[in-house]
Every structure is written in structure tokens, then in C-alpha cells.
Design a protein around this motif. Sequence first.
Motif, PDB file in Angstrom:
ATOM      1  N   SER A  79       2.953 -14.461 -15.239  1.00  0.00           N
ATOM      2  CA  SER A  79       2.844 -15.462 -14.164  1.00  0.00           C
ATOM      3  C   SER A  79       3.284 -14.901 -12.816  1.00  0.00           C
ATOM      4  CB  SER A  79       3.685 -16.702 -14.511  1.00  0.00           C
ATOM      5  OG  SER A  79       5.057 -16.379 -14.598  1.00  0.00           O
ATOM      6  N   PHE A  80       3.976 -13.762 -12.810  1.00  0.00           N
ATOM      7  CA  PHE A  80       4.400 -13.128 -11.564  1.00  0.00           C
ATOM      8  C   PHE A  80       3.377 -12.118 -11.050  1.00  0.00           C
ATOM      9  CE2 PHE A  80       9.360 -13.533 -11.771  1.00  0.00           C
ATOM     10  CZ  PHE A  80       9.235 -14.903 -11.966  1.00  0.00           C
ATOM     11  N   VAL A  81       2.320 -11.880 -11.815  1.00  0.00           N
ATOM     12  CA  VAL A  81       1.299 -10.923 -11.369  1.00  0.00           C
ATOM     13  C   VAL A  81       0.661 -11.450 -10.086  1.00  0.00           C
ATOM     14  CG1 VAL A  81      -0.955  -9.906 -11.918  1.00  0.00           C
ATOM     15  CG2 VAL A  81       0.830 -10.009 -13.663  1.00  0.00           C
ATOM     16  N   GLY A  82       0.598 -10.591  -9.064  1.00  0.00           N
ATOM     17  CA  GLY A  82       0.055 -10.982  -7.778  1.00  0.00           C
ATOM     18  C   GLY A  82       1.091 -11.502  -6.806  1.00  0.00           C
ATOM     19  N   ASN A  83       2.395 -11.342  -7.136  1.00  0.00           N
ATOM     20  CA  ASN A  83       3.442 -11.885  -6.255  1.00  0.00           C
ATOM     21  C   ASN A  83       3.914 -10.872  -5.208  1.00  0.00           C
ATOM     22  OD1 ASN A  83       5.044 -10.074  -7.700  1.00  0.00           O
ATOM     23  ND2 ASN A  83       6.644 -11.552  -8.195  1.00  0.00           N
ATOM     24  N   LYS A  84       3.108  -9.858  -4.937  1.00  0.00           N
ATOM     25  CA  LYS A  84       3.528  -8.772  -4.050  1.00  0.00           C
ATOM     26  C   LYS A  84       4.001  -9.297  -2.694  1.00  0.00           C
ATOM     27  CE  LYS A  84      -0.400  -6.563  -4.502  1.00  0.00           C
ATOM     28  NZ  LYS A  84      -1.174  -7.470  -5.372  1.00  0.00           N
ATOM     29  N   PRO A  85       5.195  -8.891  -2.263  1.00  0.00           N
ATOM     30  CA  PRO A  85       5.678  -9.298  -0.947  1.00  0.00           C
ATOM     31  C   PRO A  85       4.968  -8.513   0.155  1.00  0.00           C
ATOM     32  CG  PRO A  85       7.244  -7.807  -1.961  1.00  0.00           C
ATOM     33  CD  PRO A  85       6.163  -8.058  -2.984  1.00  0.00           C
ATOM     34  N   VAL A  86       4.920  -9.061   1.328  1.00  0.00           N
ATOM     35  CA  VAL A  86       4.304  -8.376   2.465  1.00  0.00           C
ATOM     36  C   VAL A  86       5.220  -7.265   2.970  1.00  0.00           C
ATOM     37  CG1 VAL A  86       3.472  -8.646   4.824  1.00  0.00           C
ATOM     38  CG2 VAL A  86       3.022 -10.443   3.128  1.00  0.00           C
ATOM     39  N   GLU A  87       6.526  -7.540   2.981  1.00  0.00           N
ATOM     40  CA  GLU A  87       7.485  -6.588   3.541  1.00  0.00           C
ATOM     41  C   GLU A  87       8.390  -6.008   2.461  1.00  0.00           C
ATOM     42  OE1 GLU A  87       9.745  -8.523   6.557  1.00  0.00           O
ATOM     43  OE2 GLU A  87       8.070  -8.590   7.997  1.00  0.00           O
ATOM     44  N   ASP A  88       8.975  -4.862   2.757  1.00  0.00           N
ATOM     45  CA  ASP A  88       9.969  -4.260   1.890  1.00  0.00           C
ATOM     46  C   ASP A  88      11.226  -5.117   1.844  1.00  0.00           C
ATOM     47  OD1 ASP A  88       8.366  -2.007   1.472  1.00  0.00           O
ATOM     48  OD2 ASP A  88       9.267  -0.893   3.131  1.00  0.00           O
ATOM     49  N   GLY A  89      11.898  -5.114   0.684  1.00  0.00           N
ATOM     50  CA  GLY A  89      13.205  -5.733   0.584  1.00  0.00           C
ATOM     51  C   GLY A  89      14.280  -4.798   1.125  1.00  0.00           C
ATOM     52  N   PRO A  90      15.524  -5.283   1.221  1.00  0.00           N
ATOM     53  CA  PRO A  90      16.607  -4.455   1.782  1.00  0.00           C
ATOM     54  C   PRO A  90      16.789  -3.103   1.118  1.00  0.00           C
ATOM     55  CG  PRO A  90      17.317  -6.737   1.614  1.00  0.00           C
ATOM     56  CD  PRO A  90      15.968  -6.664   0.951  1.00  0.00           C
ATOM     57  N   HIS A  91      16.696  -3.051  -0.205  1.00  0.00           N
ATOM     58  CA  HIS A  91      16.847  -1.757  -0.881  1.00  0.00           C
ATOM     59  C   HIS A  91      15.828  -0.748  -0.356  1.00  0.00           C
ATOM     60  CE1 HIS A  91      19.239  -3.562  -4.265  1.00  0.00           C
ATOM     61  NE2 HIS A  91      19.806  -2.386  -4.167  1.00  0.00           N
ATOM     62  N   THR A  92      14.590  -1.181  -0.295  1.00  0.00           N
ATOM     63  CA  THR A  92      13.513  -0.278   0.110  1.00  0.00           C
ATOM     64  C   THR A  92      13.667   0.123   1.572  1.00  0.00           C
ATOM     65  OG1 THR A  92      12.113  -1.440  -1.497  1.00  0.00           O
ATOM     66  CG2 THR A  92      11.011   0.015   0.072  1.00  0.00           C
ATOM     67  N   LYS A  93      14.067  -0.818   2.404  1.00  0.00           N
ATOM     68  CA  LYS A  93      14.278  -0.499   3.826  1.00  0.00           C
ATOM     69  C   LYS A  93      15.386   0.539   3.997  1.00  0.00           C
ATOM     70  CE  LYS A  93      12.759  -4.971   5.676  1.00  0.00           C
ATOM     71  NZ  LYS A  93      13.181  -6.242   6.323  1.00  0.00           N
TER      72      LYS A  93
END
Length: 561
Positions: free
Chosen positions: A129-143
Motif C-alpha cells: 500500500s506504500f508503493v508510489g509514496n515517493k517524496p518530492v524532496e530528500d528527508g533530513p538524513h539524505t540532506k
Amino acid sequence: MVFFLDYIQHKRDCKFKQNERAERIRGLTQYHGPFTTQDRDIINKPIEELVNEVHDGALQPIDLLRTYGKVAVKAHEKTNCLTEVMISAAEGWITDGSINLKGPLAGIPVSLKDTINVGGFDSTVGYSSFVGNKPVEDGPHTKILKDAGAIPYVKTNMPITLLSFESTNDVWGRCTNPHNNKYSPGGSTGGEAALLALGGRIGIGSDVAGSVRAPAHFSGIYSLRCSTGRWPKGGFATSMPGQEGVPSVYSPMTRTLDDLTYFTRAMVGMQPWKYDHSVHPLPWRPEIEEEYASKEKFRIGVMRTDGVVDPSPACIRAIEETEVALRREGHEIVEIDPPSPYEALQLGALLLNADGCKVFKSFFRFGEWNDPGADQMDFFMRLPRPLKYVYYLWVKYVRRDDVWAGLVKDWHEKSVFEQWQLVSKRETYRAKWFDWWNKVDVDFLLTPPNATPAVPHDGMKDAVSSCGYTFLFNLVDYTCGVMPVTHVDKHLDRLPSNFNIKKLNGVAQGAYKLYDAEAMHGLPVGIQIVGRRLEEEKVLAIMKRIENALGDERYQLLDID
């Protein structure tokens, strides 16, 4: 009809993600084939040397990415450890200015637990059910990673629900142990552990009951369970949003101890409190690191058992070998009797599942596979309370098993009133530990990370409650490190001939059903080093002292094929 359509969509989404992953890996034409001399040189070089070479222009970040991309592809072929493959995108990040190649992690590829948000990529947590939930921006870890110069390049497998020391789900399939494919690599950050054991460099996972520590113990790598507020927490997907009775913490995992220390120091040095409101503005403290790197004599408390499941022969031997090495260096070993670990297991289990297992179940689709450990918890939660009480009476007074009876008795959904009472008990328990440690005055605790080595696949159905050695320190929020020490030996680690599993409590029976030294031969066995809250510098320095004390007897990493 609705259920049938839900199931069909579930199967479609799982197939889509698996096909997408396979296509991305097939497209990595420069990431297949044997390791070159340069690849092996990169894998074996200290991280600081690699960073300096990137800074000086002697080594190109694309070379590092290609080496570790190749490592990831090979590790995935062996263990099914990858979820989102971001390597092609990472090639673009290197050239388009997204990554600060002057930072303290310049050019170092870092793998991420699937839950961590990277812009443009799903964070499925194993739920279709989470398939396709890609965020537009990076989260804090990734930043932070990109600003530090690191290259996020793959995401890794975990169990659906995140409540298991295994790593299996319908979306991505089963991840296996790199030492023995009949066993789990650990969980919930098991894909990370499998990748790192097979040559990956650095990863980030999360831990709510041992989820970076059990994988380190099961797979033969290094991990640090940071205290809450020391490491970023925002920007992730989860199976239990809003669960704060036992807070989850994100923390580092690495193939080597030197990398663990360097990476932790670098991440804290990036001032993560400027990226994530949950992080304390607490800079790295080199004076504490130096104090414990040079302290002449440690006073070490050994916690030999959690009082619920005594450690198996293999885990006892790992502790004893460490003790011998520390005594040889002149350190003092102290026998301890801490506040009841069983009380922590009772409290932690109720706090973690105060919602009656409703939240993690709410994301399931019809027919979706559930982890057997999480399924066991849900089964007892759903059992009608009159029937559960009869079962409790039978366990307590007929089987005379106070341990299992105490866990089952109150295993039901809590009201807000009851939840607040549990939180109050948690704080009282933390105060007990605070006062006890002040009185016993030890530098650190040495404990097993788990009663047994890795569990066989689907073994969490029996061993779901056997997590006290790690869960305890989530409840009190102490800093813990896990490091590998030895391997299971089928001759040295057999159970005694007079061992009688029927005399054990129900939790211990579940764990020991799975213990077989002959079948487990060669699996890693680790130890856990425990400091107090927010003592990351101290714990890492002590881990290094232990590794040095072990000398030639230190753990040998898996060879890279």
C-alpha cells in the motif's frame, strides 16, 4: 469482491516493484563483473584516506560509486538485500552539484534502510500500500549526507511491520544471512547488515528494540544504537507513526569499527540539529573520546543474563573471550545485579503495542503476508480477554511459568489512561537504572546482544519475545554498540547433554527451539557494550579498546568475492 480487488492490487504492486528493481540492476552495465584491483584497493582503504584522495582529486567519486555499486549488486545476488536501487540517479547527483564534494564524507557511498526518504524514490517499509509514496524532496538524513559529501546509492530490505529480527516482506522478498542462507541477517535493518557484511561501507538503520544491534550480531558487522536526540529522526516512513512509548532511533552501521567512529563523528559534526528539530544541539566531544581511549583501567559490569533467556553457549563464549582479553589488559570485571530486565521487557512490550497492534495492521492489504513474530503478537492481542485470562491462569498455575504468564496477562489494547500509567512506570524504571548505575560506578556494561546467534527463517514466531538484551536499553535510552567477536563452533558451542528445554520458561523455550550449534556453525557472534544516555563518544572509544585488546583473536570479516 472488494477484498479480492485489494489482493489483486497487492500482487500487482509487488510485481511492479520487483520488476522495477530488476530493470534498474540490469541497466547498470558498468556495475557487473569481477572486482578489479582498484575495487579491492578502495574497499580495503581507511575511510579517511579515501576522503582525502577525493578532496585532492586523486580519486574520483564516480570510482567509489562504481566499486560500491558493484558490491551492492553482488551482495543482492547472494542475499536479496536491496530495495530501491538509486545508483543511476547518484551518478547525476555527483555531477550536478547536489553533493558537496568538499565535505567530511566526500565521495563515500552510503546505503539506507528502506524507510529513509530520498526524493523521487519510494519508502515502502515492505507494504504494497506504500508503493508510489515517493517524496518530492530528500528527508533530513539524505540532506545531511549530501551536504557532507556522501552518496546515497541504494536502500535496503527490512521486515514488514519493522517488528522483527528478520527481514522479509511481499514487496521485496526474503533477505538472507550472508554467512548461511537458511538464517536471517537480522532485523529490522537486516538488508543493511547483509550488504555491509559482504563489502558495503556505511549504512543507516533504525532501532526500536534492537533493530541495528541484532543485525550486527547476526551478520558480523558493527553498529551503534544512539540515544534519542543525538541522531536525526525526521523524514522517514514507518509502520507505527505516533508510537513514542519506546522511541525509535536512527543510528549508524558499518563494516568496520574505524568507519563507525569516523562516520558518527562526521555526522554529528554536520550539526544535524540544523536539519532536524528532534536533534539536541550537542557537538562531538573529542575530550570524552580521548579520555576513554587512554584510561588506564576500566571497571566493567558484566550482565550475564537478562533473567528471561540465559545466553546460549556461543554467546557465553563470546563474552568470556572478551573478558579474558580485558583482564589481560588489567581491567576490572564486576558482577552486577541491575534493576530487573524482565520488568523492562514487560513494560516495553506493552508500550510498543499499546494500540493493540492496530496501527501496523492498518497498512496491510487483504492477503498480504505478515511477519510470523508480529503475527504472534497480533494473535494474542486479538484473543478474547476471558479466554486469554484462562490461558494466563493455566500458564501461571499449571505450567508454573511466571515469566510467560506475566507477559501474556496484560497483553491487550490500552486506554489513554492506561498508556499514561505505563509511561509513568517507564520513567520510574529509568530512575531506578540511573540511581543503580551511580551506586555501582562502572565505566560500561558488557552484555550479550541476544540469547542466540541468528534465527532461522520464520523463527521469530517462536523467538518474538526473546529480545530483552537489546530492548532493555531502548527503554532506558542508553547508548549501545555491538561488535562481532567470534563465530559459532559446532564443537565448542553445543548444548550440555543434560540440557532440558522443558524446564525453561515459555520465552526461553521459544529461543532454544532454534538453537543448534551444528546447523549454526560459522554464524557470527557479537557482544554489546552499553554506556549511559548520550555517551556515543565513550562507547565508540571503548569498542576500539576492546578490539585492540582482542588483538589477533579479533573477528575476521567475510572475504569479498
